[in-house]
Design a protein around this motif. Sequence first.
Motif, PDB file in Angstrom:
ATOM      1  N   VAL A 121      57.851 -20.152  67.319  1.00 33.31           N
ATOM      2  CA  VAL A 121      59.162 -19.518  67.478  1.00 33.31           C
ATOM      3  C   VAL A 121      59.481 -18.670  66.254  1.00 33.31           C
ATOM      4  O   VAL A 121      60.022 -17.561  66.363  1.00 33.31           O
ATOM      5  CB  VAL A 121      60.258 -20.583  67.698  1.00 33.31           C
ATOM      6  CG1 VAL A 121      61.635 -19.923  67.764  1.00 33.31           C
ATOM      7  CG2 VAL A 121      59.987 -21.366  68.963  1.00 33.31           C
ATOM      8  N   GLY A 122      59.142 -19.178  65.070  1.00 34.13           N
ATOM      9  CA  GLY A 122      59.384 -18.415  63.851  1.00 34.13           C
ATOM     10  C   GLY A 122      58.623 -17.103  63.838  1.00 34.13           C
ATOM     11  O   GLY A 122      59.170 -16.051  63.478  1.00 34.13           O
ATOM     12  N   VAL A 123      57.364 -17.144  64.234  1.00 36.44           N
ATOM     13  CA  VAL A 123      56.558 -15.928  64.296  1.00 36.44           C
ATOM     14  C   VAL A 123      57.130 -14.969  65.334  1.00 36.44           C
ATOM     15  O   VAL A 123      57.226 -13.752  65.112  1.00 36.44           O
ATOM     16  CB  VAL A 123      55.091 -16.271  64.626  1.00 36.44           C
ATOM     17  CG1 VAL A 123      54.285 -15.005  64.880  1.00 36.44           C
ATOM     18  CG2 VAL A 123      54.468 -17.087  63.495  1.00 36.44           C
ATOM     19  N   MET A 124      57.540 -15.517  66.470  1.00 36.75           N
ATOM     20  CA  MET A 124      58.090 -14.678  67.532  1.00 36.75           C
ATOM     21  C   MET A 124      59.335 -13.941  67.064  1.00 36.75           C
ATOM     22  O   MET A 124      59.473 -12.727  67.286  1.00 36.75           O
ATOM     23  CB  MET A 124      58.427 -15.520  68.759  1.00 36.75           C
ATOM     24  CG  MET A 124      59.037 -14.711  69.906  1.00 36.75           C
ATOM     25  SD  MET A 124      59.614 -15.743  71.272  1.00 36.75           S
ATOM     26  CE  MET A 124      61.031 -16.527  70.517  1.00 36.75           C
ATOM     27  N   ILE A 125      60.264 -14.638  66.416  1.00 38.25           N
ATOM     28  CA  ILE A 125      61.508 -13.995  66.024  1.00 38.25           C
ATOM     29  C   ILE A 125      61.275 -12.952  64.947  1.00 38.25           C
ATOM     30  O   ILE A 125      61.942 -11.918  64.916  1.00 38.25           O
ATOM     31  CB  ILE A 125      62.551 -15.042  65.562  1.00 38.25           C
ATOM     32  CG1 ILE A 125      63.920 -14.384  65.358  1.00 38.25           C
ATOM     33  CG2 ILE A 125      62.124 -15.743  64.307  1.00 38.25           C
ATOM     34  CD1 ILE A 125      64.459 -13.652  66.556  1.00 38.25           C
ATOM     35  N   VAL A 126      60.311 -13.174  64.046  1.00 44.18           N
ATOM     36  CA  VAL A 126      59.998 -12.169  63.027  1.00 44.18           C
ATOM     37  C   VAL A 126      59.600 -10.852  63.679  1.00 44.18           C
ATOM     38  O   VAL A 126      60.145  -9.781  63.369  1.00 44.18           O
ATOM     39  CB  VAL A 126      58.879 -12.668  62.095  1.00 44.18           C
ATOM     40  CG1 VAL A 126      58.322 -11.514  61.260  1.00 44.18           C
ATOM     41  CG2 VAL A 126      59.386 -13.777  61.179  1.00 44.18           C
ATOM     42  N   PHE A 127      58.661 -10.920  64.607  1.00 47.32           N
ATOM     43  CA  PHE A 127      58.177  -9.691  65.231  1.00 47.32           C
ATOM     44  C   PHE A 127      59.148  -9.158  66.288  1.00 47.32           C
ATOM     45  O   PHE A 127      59.166  -7.952  66.558  1.00 47.32           O
ATOM     46  CB  PHE A 127      56.786  -9.908  65.815  1.00 47.32           C
ATOM     47  CG  PHE A 127      55.714  -9.919  64.759  1.00 47.32           C
ATOM     48  CD1 PHE A 127      55.128  -8.738  64.322  1.00 47.32           C
ATOM     49  CD2 PHE A 127      55.318 -11.106  64.162  1.00 47.32           C
ATOM     50  CE1 PHE A 127      54.163  -8.737  63.326  1.00 47.32           C
ATOM     51  CE2 PHE A 127      54.348 -11.124  63.170  1.00 47.32           C
ATOM     52  CZ  PHE A 127      53.769  -9.935  62.751  1.00 47.32           C
ATOM     53  N   ALA A 128      59.960 -10.046  66.863  1.00 45.52           N
ATOM     54  CA  ALA A 128      60.980  -9.566  67.795  1.00 45.52           C
ATOM     55  C   ALA A 128      62.038  -8.759  67.055  1.00 45.52           C
ATOM     56  O   ALA A 128      62.477  -7.699  67.525  1.00 45.52           O
ATOM     57  CB  ALA A 128      61.632 -10.751  68.513  1.00 45.52           C
ATOM     58  N   VAL A 129      62.462  -9.250  65.899  1.00 46.72           N
ATOM     59  CA  VAL A 129      63.434  -8.518  65.086  1.00 46.72           C
ATOM     60  C   VAL A 129      62.850  -7.171  64.659  1.00 46.72           C
ATOM     61  O   VAL A 129      63.519  -6.130  64.715  1.00 46.72           O
ATOM     62  CB  VAL A 129      63.843  -9.347  63.857  1.00 46.72           C
ATOM     63  CG1 VAL A 129      64.624  -8.489  62.865  1.00 46.72           C
ATOM     64  CG2 VAL A 129      64.682 -10.543  64.279  1.00 46.72           C
ATOM     65  N   LEU A 130      61.592  -7.179  64.235  1.00 44.71           N
ATOM     66  CA  LEU A 130      60.950  -5.927  63.820  1.00 44.71           C
ATOM     67  C   LEU A 130      60.819  -4.957  64.989  1.00 44.71           C
ATOM     68  O   LEU A 130      61.065  -3.749  64.837  1.00 44.71           O
ATOM     69  CB  LEU A 130      59.572  -6.220  63.220  1.00 44.71           C
ATOM     70  CG  LEU A 130      59.557  -6.930  61.859  1.00 44.71           C
ATOM     71  CD1 LEU A 130      58.126  -7.273  61.452  1.00 44.71           C
ATOM     72  CD2 LEU A 130      60.212  -6.062  60.790  1.00 44.71           C
ATOM     73  N   TYR A 131      60.446  -5.477  66.164  1.00 42.56           N
ATOM     74  CA  TYR A 131      60.247  -4.586  67.311  1.00 42.56           C
ATOM     75  C   TYR A 131      61.563  -3.987  67.792  1.00 42.56           C
ATOM     76  O   TYR A 131      61.697  -2.759  67.917  1.00 42.56           O
ATOM     77  CB  TYR A 131      59.566  -5.335  68.461  1.00 42.56           C
ATOM     78  CG  TYR A 131      59.344  -4.437  69.665  1.00 42.56           C
ATOM     79  CD1 TYR A 131      58.238  -3.599  69.723  1.00 42.56           C
ATOM     80  CD2 TYR A 131      60.259  -4.392  70.715  1.00 42.56           C
ATOM     81  CE1 TYR A 131      58.042  -2.744  70.804  1.00 42.56           C
ATOM     82  CE2 TYR A 131      60.068  -3.550  71.800  1.00 42.56           C
ATOM     83  CZ  TYR A 131      58.957  -2.728  71.829  1.00 42.56           C
ATOM     84  OH  TYR A 131      58.782  -1.878  72.888  1.00 42.56           O
ATOM     85  N   PHE A 132      62.549  -4.849  68.075  1.00 48.33           N
ATOM     86  CA  PHE A 132      63.805  -4.326  68.581  1.00 48.33           C
ATOM     87  C   PHE A 132      64.556  -3.545  67.507  1.00 48.33           C
ATOM     88  O   PHE A 132      65.300  -2.611  67.816  1.00 48.33           O
ATOM     89  CB  PHE A 132      64.668  -5.459  69.141  1.00 48.33           C
ATOM     90  CG  PHE A 132      64.200  -5.952  70.489  1.00 48.33           C
ATOM     91  CD1 PHE A 132      64.303  -5.152  71.612  1.00 48.33           C
ATOM     92  CD2 PHE A 132      63.639  -7.212  70.626  1.00 48.33           C
ATOM     93  CE1 PHE A 132      63.868  -5.593  72.851  1.00 48.33           C
ATOM     94  CE2 PHE A 132      63.192  -7.664  71.860  1.00 48.33           C
ATOM     95  CZ  PHE A 132      63.303  -6.847  72.971  1.00 48.33           C
ATOM     96  N   GLY A 133      64.355  -3.925  66.236  1.00 48.80           N
ATOM     97  CA  GLY A 133      64.921  -3.118  65.158  1.00 48.80           C
ATOM     98  C   GLY A 133      64.340  -1.719  65.153  1.00 48.80           C
ATOM     99  O   GLY A 133      65.049  -0.725  64.942  1.00 48.80           O
ATOM    100  N   LEU A 134      63.034  -1.621  65.397  1.00 44.73           N
ATOM    101  CA  LEU A 134      62.377  -0.312  65.480  1.00 44.73           C
ATOM    102  C   LEU A 134      62.935   0.506  66.636  1.00 44.73           C
ATOM    103  O   LEU A 134      63.237   1.698  66.491  1.00 44.73           O
ATOM    104  CB  LEU A 134      60.870  -0.519  65.644  1.00 44.73           C
ATOM    105  CG  LEU A 134      60.026   0.735  65.920  1.00 44.73           C
ATOM    106  CD1 LEU A 134      60.123   1.707  64.761  1.00 44.73           C
ATOM    107  CD2 LEU A 134      58.566   0.354  66.190  1.00 44.73           C
ATOM    108  N   MET A 135      63.091  -0.132  67.797  1.00 47.02           N
ATOM    109  CA  MET A 135      63.598   0.586  68.958  1.00 47.02           C
ATOM    110  C   MET A 135      65.036   1.063  68.749  1.00 47.02           C
ATOM    111  O   MET A 135      65.427   2.146  69.204  1.00 47.02           O
ATOM    112  CB  MET A 135      63.526  -0.310  70.204  1.00 47.02           C
ATOM    113  CG  MET A 135      62.106  -0.617  70.652  1.00 47.02           C
ATOM    114  SD  MET A 135      61.173   0.866  71.091  1.00 47.02           S
ATOM    115  CE  MET A 135      59.734   0.688  70.038  1.00 47.02           C
ATOM    116  N   LEU A 136      65.833   0.262  68.052  1.00 50.53           N
ATOM    117  CA  LEU A 136      67.193   0.687  67.724  1.00 50.53           C
ATOM    118  C   LEU A 136      67.171   1.849  66.743  1.00 50.53           C
ATOM    119  O   LEU A 136      67.931   2.814  66.876  1.00 50.53           O
ATOM    120  CB  LEU A 136      67.983  -0.482  67.130  1.00 50.53           C
ATOM    121  CG  LEU A 136      68.395  -1.597  68.100  1.00 50.53           C
ATOM    122  CD1 LEU A 136      68.927  -2.794  67.331  1.00 50.53           C
ATOM    123  CD2 LEU A 136      69.451  -1.087  69.070  1.00 50.53           C
TER     124      LEU A 136
END
Length: 448
Positions: A59-74
Amino acid sequence: MLAALGFATIAIFLYAIMTRRLSVLVALILIPAVAGLLAGAGPGLGKMMLDGIARVAPVGVMIVFAVLYFGLMLDVGLFEPMIRRLVRLVKGDPVRVTLATATLTLAVSLDGDGATTFLITVSAMLPLYQRLGMDRLVLSGIVALAAGVMNIIPWGGPTVRAMASLKVDSAALFNPVVPAMAVGIAWVLFVAYLFGRRERARLGLTAPEAAALRPASLSAAVPAELPGGLPAAEPDEGKVALTKPWLFWFNAALTAVLIVALLMALLPLPVLFILAFAVALPVNYPRWDQQQTHLVSHADSVVTVSTMIFAAGIFTGVLTGTKMIDAMAGAAVSVVPASLAGYLPAIVAVTSMPLSLVFTPDAYYFGVLPVLGQTAANLGVDPVLVGRGAILGQMTTGFPLSPLTASTFILIGLCGVNLGDHQRFIFPWAFGTTLVMTAVAFATGVLG
């Protein structure tokens, strides 16, 4: 002794974060560490902590890359056209925004996964809340309420656990609860409406004024600094995808593929986010220095959320490893007198939501519920009734507030709010959801 220590550990933790005596991160680490030593864990305390970290690592790994991905899209502007359409649809009215938030969450929650629900819903709605200057606690609260009610669905974690624990099928456990769940959904929409009215008043808008707002007028009303200290950037600042149509459609297609893959669980969720981010970053930012700038710009969010998730793993690891959870489960069912046997399902329902702050879903459904079921059977009450009561709150309406679930930290991390603030803000309304559903269930004979 262990049960008392466990309950004391939970109580001290909640007191410390809700009164802001300690930061959530420090409380999640130090309080269980001290409790573990008092429980006699000694040299084994380190292994318990590492075991807990290992359980939440994906879950920790997922949220790190989820934040990075959706942050990039924003950052590149993928959601900007959708935001503008939403602004046009809601016409700047906070009431319509909150109702749209609840509706979107209810729809996305059909996949039965809280983490995915939070990632998709918050990423879609947060820019709109920022654009309008709305309180992000309202966003986290409404999403928590809607996702909590929908977590009762048969393929959701709590109901699956209850069916396995009591050895019953969804027809016996879940189907009779559907009317109560439907009323719970109506309650969530009602609360969202109330929150919208409150935000409308806070922003100084009357209903006709809010309805008359248009996207152009909204941009002039955005404050220089949004709630929580976030800067209110210009709408198109750095939105490279808006200047290159092919890049916009590439990002849209990639995000659509990612969401479908998440819903279908084609690969483990962390792997999907890792791959998606690895593809998206060089396409949107071809130069190395641009890529580094993006990573650094989201470092605060990544560090804050990921460290809290790993700290939560320490918390649950110690409680589980020292057997405090098991002792608490036994103590919880030993206080039920035989005279209240007929009301046992209703008692379970009413207490189920607050106990989400104390028991992990596995501990409750595989530790507490079987004992409650057997107690009910011994007293002449069908154990299935107890199971129905349990799913009305335990890690359903309660899971988006519990420090024992990693997805809670995904929600508050994405919304940028404090756990204590989030709990204080939405707990009464989440508990109210359980009480409303319990009343309906009791009136319709679902609880006996």
